[in-house]
Design a protein around this motif. Structure first.
Motif, PDB file in Angstrom:
ATOM      1  N   ARG B 108       0.726  -1.168   0.122  1.00  0.00           N
ATOM      2  CA  ARG B 108      -0.243   0.056   0.076  1.00  0.00           C
ATOM      3  C   ARG B 108       0.903   1.344   0.001  1.00  0.00           C
ATOM      4  O   ARG B 108       1.801   1.279   0.883  1.00  0.00           O
ATOM      5  CB  ARG B 108      -0.904   0.051   1.296  1.00  0.00           C
ATOM      6  CG  ARG B 108      -2.044   0.810   1.248  1.00  0.00           C
ATOM      7  CD  ARG B 108      -3.055   0.413   1.985  1.00  0.00           C
ATOM      8  NE  ARG B 108      -4.514   0.645   1.417  1.00  0.00           N
ATOM      9  CZ  ARG B 108      -5.535   0.655   2.035  1.00  0.00           C
ATOM     10  NH1 ARG B 108      -5.699  -0.067   3.402  1.00  0.00           N
ATOM     11  NH2 ARG B 108      -6.554   0.873   1.710  1.00  0.00           N
ATOM     12  N   TRP B 109       0.460   2.160  -0.920  1.00  0.00           N
ATOM     13  CA  TRP B 109       1.422   3.425  -0.906  1.00  0.00           C
ATOM     14  C   TRP B 109       0.544   4.568  -1.351  1.00  0.00           C
ATOM     15  O   TRP B 109      -0.317   4.425  -1.946  1.00  0.00           O
ATOM     16  CB  TRP B 109       2.801   3.145  -1.764  1.00  0.00           C
ATOM     17  CG  TRP B 109       2.311   2.986  -3.337  1.00  0.00           C
ATOM     18  CD1 TRP B 109       2.224   3.940  -4.143  1.00  0.00           C
ATOM     19  CD2 TRP B 109       2.092   1.677  -3.924  1.00  0.00           C
ATOM     20  NE1 TRP B 109       1.783   3.340  -5.447  1.00  0.00           N
ATOM     21  CE2 TRP B 109       1.670   1.982  -5.131  1.00  0.00           C
ATOM     22  CE3 TRP B 109       1.900   0.185  -3.545  1.00  0.00           C
ATOM     23  CZ2 TRP B 109       1.332   0.967  -6.169  1.00  0.00           C
ATOM     24  CZ3 TRP B 109       1.490  -0.757  -4.467  1.00  0.00           C
ATOM     25  CH2 TRP B 109       1.209  -0.473  -5.628  1.00  0.00           C
ATOM     26  N   LEU B 117      -2.881   3.440  -3.329  1.00  0.00           N
ATOM     27  CA  LEU B 117      -2.797   2.097  -4.213  1.00  0.00           C
ATOM     28  C   LEU B 117      -2.309   1.269  -3.426  1.00  0.00           C
ATOM     29  O   LEU B 117      -1.537   1.372  -2.451  1.00  0.00           O
ATOM     30  CB  LEU B 117      -2.197   2.432  -5.361  1.00  0.00           C
ATOM     31  CG  LEU B 117      -2.626   3.574  -6.392  1.00  0.00           C
ATOM     32  CD1 LEU B 117      -1.738   3.858  -7.435  1.00  0.00           C
ATOM     33  CD2 LEU B 117      -3.997   3.471  -6.852  1.00  0.00           C
ATOM     34  N   GLY B 118      -2.468  -0.208  -3.972  1.00  0.00           N
ATOM     35  CA  GLY B 118      -2.046  -1.358  -3.413  1.00  0.00           C
ATOM     36  C   GLY B 118      -2.727  -2.615  -3.738  1.00  0.00           C
ATOM     37  O   GLY B 118      -3.338  -2.511  -4.708  1.00  0.00           O
ATOM     38  N   TRP B 119      -2.321  -3.638  -2.999  1.00  0.00           N
ATOM     39  CA  TRP B 119      -2.935  -4.837  -3.008  1.00  0.00           C
ATOM     40  C   TRP B 119      -2.954  -5.575  -1.833  1.00  0.00           C
ATOM     41  O   TRP B 119      -2.241  -5.284  -0.986  1.00  0.00           O
ATOM     42  CB  TRP B 119      -2.724  -5.835  -4.447  1.00  0.00           C
ATOM     43  CG  TRP B 119      -1.134  -6.034  -4.181  1.00  0.00           C
ATOM     44  CD1 TRP B 119      -0.624  -7.007  -3.296  1.00  0.00           C
ATOM     45  CD2 TRP B 119       0.303  -5.402  -4.938  1.00  0.00           C
ATOM     46  NE1 TRP B 119       0.735  -7.236  -3.306  1.00  0.00           N
ATOM     47  CE2 TRP B 119       1.215  -6.145  -4.242  1.00  0.00           C
ATOM     48  CE3 TRP B 119       0.090  -4.322  -5.505  1.00  0.00           C
ATOM     49  CZ2 TRP B 119       2.467  -5.693  -4.658  1.00  0.00           C
ATOM     50  CZ3 TRP B 119       1.396  -4.028  -6.024  1.00  0.00           C
ATOM     51  CH2 TRP B 119       2.530  -4.592  -5.613  1.00  0.00           C
ATOM     52  N   ARG B 120      -3.590  -6.669  -1.756  1.00  0.00           N
ATOM     53  CA  ARG B 120      -3.815  -7.480  -0.520  1.00  0.00           C
ATOM     54  C   ARG B 120      -4.059  -8.835  -0.862  1.00  0.00           C
ATOM     55  O   ARG B 120      -4.863  -8.962  -1.939  1.00  0.00           O
ATOM     56  CB  ARG B 120      -5.270  -7.278   0.134  1.00  0.00           C
ATOM     57  CG  ARG B 120      -5.395  -7.595   1.558  1.00  0.00           C
ATOM     58  CD  ARG B 120      -6.824  -7.174   2.133  1.00  0.00           C
ATOM     59  NE  ARG B 120      -7.780  -8.036   1.095  1.00  0.00           N
ATOM     60  CZ  ARG B 120      -9.269  -7.521   1.208  1.00  0.00           C
ATOM     61  NH1 ARG B 120      -9.616  -6.699   1.738  1.00  0.00           N
ATOM     62  NH2 ARG B 120      -9.871  -8.437   0.263  1.00  0.00           N
ATOM     63  N   THR B 391      -6.247  -9.132  -4.303  1.00  0.00           N
ATOM     64  CA  THR B 391      -7.285  -8.023  -4.456  1.00  0.00           C
ATOM     65  C   THR B 391      -6.748  -6.587  -4.662  1.00  0.00           C
ATOM     66  O   THR B 391      -5.947  -6.194  -3.630  1.00  0.00           O
ATOM     67  CB  THR B 391      -8.420  -8.078  -3.360  1.00  0.00           C
ATOM     68  OG1 THR B 391      -8.757  -9.371  -3.250  1.00  0.00           O
ATOM     69  CG2 THR B 391      -9.411  -6.784  -3.476  1.00  0.00           C
ATOM     70  N   THR B 392      -6.753  -6.031  -5.695  1.00  0.00           N
ATOM     71  CA  THR B 392      -6.272  -4.733  -6.041  1.00  0.00           C
ATOM     72  C   THR B 392      -7.102  -3.629  -5.167  1.00  0.00           C
ATOM     73  O   THR B 392      -8.317  -3.762  -4.998  1.00  0.00           O
ATOM     74  CB  THR B 392      -5.960  -4.152  -7.463  1.00  0.00           C
ATOM     75  OG1 THR B 392      -7.212  -3.927  -8.143  1.00  0.00           O
ATOM     76  CG2 THR B 392      -5.009  -5.165  -8.046  1.00  0.00           C
ATOM     77  N   LEU B 393      -6.295  -2.621  -4.640  1.00  0.00           N
ATOM     78  CA  LEU B 393      -6.921  -1.662  -3.980  1.00  0.00           C
ATOM     79  C   LEU B 393      -6.527  -0.129  -4.376  1.00  0.00           C
ATOM     80  O   LEU B 393      -5.587   0.179  -4.977  1.00  0.00           O
ATOM     81  CB  LEU B 393      -6.540  -1.679  -2.324  1.00  0.00           C
ATOM     82  CG  LEU B 393      -6.415  -2.860  -1.601  1.00  0.00           C
ATOM     83  CD1 LEU B 393      -5.788  -3.022  -0.463  1.00  0.00           C
ATOM     84  CD2 LEU B 393      -8.126  -3.178  -1.374  1.00  0.00           C
ATOM     85  N   ALA B 394      -7.506   0.770  -4.423  1.00  0.00           N
ATOM     86  CA  ALA B 394      -7.327   2.106  -5.089  1.00  0.00           C
ATOM     87  C   ALA B 394      -8.409   3.001  -4.235  1.00  0.00           C
ATOM     88  O   ALA B 394      -9.284   2.747  -3.913  1.00  0.00           O
ATOM     89  CB  ALA B 394      -7.738   2.129  -6.560  1.00  0.00           C
TER      90      ALA B 394
END
Lengths: 433, 433
Positions: B108-109, B117-120, B391-394
């Motif tokens: 995550r950044w 943004l990031g992912w998990r 799972t991508t995160l935004a």
């Protein structure tokens, strides 16, 4: 009107299951046709590809014109407007920056018995990317497929894109150039997949094929899987929005419609803990559907597969979300991070009301090629991982072999694999000389 | 006698291509039969599974006896010898330690426009593991499939293993217990894959299916791919040994035979820069074949698919290795690390003469489920990655949306996806109020 459900309804479970299992895709059984096309391309190469392109795309090609020439690409790129070019370049830069962070590290260590173990990642040498055809083809999808491949280090990246009646989308060619694609062939359908998998006189074979396509393309990818790698068999798009009442109903309506407008088979779902808000969103969707350009498609999708689900609280929303395993999950709630922690199965999560899903389709950075049809339970969106592979490494010292070799001998004997055991025994004997 | 080739032969390219493309697998077209079996299990559940087990495995089951009971597993485990139990436990510990290092980090950044943004990563909830049947089933394969799943965090792990005439291998049940498997069903074939994918009254469905099997199992896995995830379609085993003259020919012979003894369709290849050494290995293989328990199988494999290839130098060996993309690659040379750097396409590399491939099959730590049939060009061995998904995160702030939203509007307009654009426009309008 979409389905309107509440978890307090007596028949909720039955109706929710119907929403979950709605058969949205009409999968014609094209497998026999596709098998014939693949066999034909394997047998006759270019000649088969050219003949099938004449038949399906009404386009006369020769081996020399199968690929776009650099000059043709130049002309197409020059015809794209400056704002569009700038937008594509910003998108490419952001997608590249996101995917660069995905590159995994190699590893190597020596363990307690003195064995050196590890692994090493390396790129697939050649990849092929399928781009659906004509003017409806999406330059954003070119970026989303091609950039992870190039970030991964793929040396040779080819695109196949059908150009029915010779019509190509200049923005697709520009996106390909920005992404660093090496070859662009104007062929499509199962014949393009077969050419990429097996090669022809003009189109060298690749090792991995990605990208969306129609039923013929999907069936062809399933058939060539094993000969080459494939990404996934993608289905119609889906979005689940979980929103509390502190949202603008029109924004949420537009987010739902931005999936619905893709395809009559798309599915847009809203879960909210406020029934009045749910009704307000339904009203806002109806209002937008009066004027939306793609209102016929979006209206059919919303009417046939859309649903609004009223829950007692957000924990219930997370539970339902995990059963849905949505491709896109938008969390328009006060504390989206907290809710995201509970939503385990989702392709991509969009956090907060300032993150419409469309940002993820174009410019956010994460990939927009995502698992559909509940496959987020077991698979991930496209990434650099799709274009690299791992080689495991093991290096035994004589001492390491002395420590663990005897257990290998026992297990080999137990499995009646004598040579396995003897290959260890012969070495241990030397150590004990 | 195996093929004996030299890169200086005039017809080398033709003969090497024959070795490379040897059609080793007799793939009967069982697809129609498998389609019927899957449809039957989907329609009739337990009843179909029980009927098919009676037919194919000559075993009468009821819904209550589909799974092994804890007591049955206790009895079987107690019957395994103490040395074998200790060897399985050491193997399990080493496999667990290796695979634990594979778990990737979440990320995550916040970037330059203020977008977070990031992912998990998260585990697949339920996985099913196919174990081939009867006394020939391999406890080592149970460890290699089950441990990565448990390391990944899979909550529910089920095994299906056919027990023809009711015969089960106690070591398989012990390996399952050591690995932490939760359920063991005594069913096999396409019906077991169908039960895992779609569920029956007694066998709950899983999200991912891994493990080797015969042509029926492979066809069933290909068919259910999409409904669930699968690992790969495995073919017959292969080894390539690259060895210089400073090796014991008998050790190399045993390494070649430890693949050949698996299957008449296995392929064992030796590349060496010394023709005399190559001949010495051939002689050593012949000698071992006089007494080897599985000499009929190993002899057929070596005769039909084995080959010794003489090269001018090790660079040439690396080039050929990359064309072969072997499942197992053993580097018995003075500087194996240096040669390994040049061998890009391989499932697993075994470095140096003290690392026989059999160590990797049982006890080294890396996985022994590896890509066959040249698929190391694009795929990797089994790992924890097979049991997790991303799972991508935004998360956009209003300022981030102001910075990049206009580009999304332009691209949406270019793709004629109006609602996509409007979902951004509506928010930007609010920001500009």
């Amino acid at each position: 009107m979409p389905q309107f459900l509440s978890t307090t309804d007596a028949d909720f479970e039955v109706r929710f299951t119907q929403v979950l299992n709605a058969k949205r895709e009409d999968s014609p059984d094209v497998d026999a046709v596709v098998a014939d096309i693949i066999a034909d391309v394997r047998a006759r190469g270019d000649a088969a590809v050219i003949e099938l392109t004449r038949k399906f795309d009404r386009l006369d090609l020769t081996p020399e014109t199968l690929a776009f020439s650099p000059e043709e690409i130049d002309v197409a790129c020059a015809s794209v407007s400056e704002p569009e070019r700038a937008a594509l370049e910003l998108a490419a830069a952001r997608i590249r920056a996101y995917h660069a962070k995905q590159m995994p590290e190699d590893a190597r260590w020596t363990d307690d018995v003195g064995a050196t173990l590890g692994w090493r990642w390396s790129a697939v040498s050649a990849a092929g990317l399928y781009v659906p055809g004509g003017l409806a083809s999406y330059p954003s999808s070119v970026l989303m497929n091609a950039i992870p491949a190039k970030v991964a280090g793929v040396e040779r990246l080819a695109i196949v894109v059908p150009t029915p009646d010779g019509i190509a989308n200049p923005a697709v060619l520009l996106a390909a150039r920005i992404a660093g694609v090496d070859e662009i062939y104007r062929v499509g359908g199962a014949q393009a997949i077969a050419a990429l998998a097996y090669g022809t006189e003009t189109i060298p074979p690749v090792d991995k094929i990605t990208g969306p396509g129609n039923a013929f393309v999907a069936a062809a990818k399933r058939r060539v899987f094993g000969k080459v790698g494939i990404d996934m068999i993608a289905g119609p798009s889906e979005i689940l929005v979980i929103a509390d009442k502190d949202n603008n109903p029109d924004w949420i309506a537009l987010d739902l419609l931005s999936q619905a407008e893709h395809d009559e088979s798309a599915q847009s779902l809203l879960i909210t803990d406020n029934a009045d808000f749910g009704q307000a969103v339904v009203a806002a969707v109806e209002k937008r559907l009066e004027t939306l350009e793609r209102r016929v498609i979006a209206g059919a999708s919303w009417r046939d597969y859309g649903a609004v689900i009223i829950v007692k609280n957000l924990d219930e929303a997370a539970d339902l979300s995990n059963r849905i395993a949505p491709e896109h999950l938008e969390l328009c709630v006060a504390d989206p991070d907290r809710l995201a922690d509970k939503c385990i199965h989702a392709g991509a999560i969009f956090l907060g009301q300032w993150t419409p899903e469309a940002i993820g389709d174009y410019i956010g950075g994460p990939n927009h090629v995502l698992p559909t049809a509940r496959s987020a339970r077991f698979s991930s969106g496209l990434s650099v991982m799709d274009f690299i592979k791992r080689t495991t490494l093991a290096h035994m010292t004589p001492e390491a072999l002395r420590a663990i070799g005897p257990s290998a001998e026992i297990l080999a004997t137990s499995e009646s694999l004598e040579a396995h055991g003897l290959s260890v025994t012969a070495r241990l004997r030397k150590l004990n000389e």
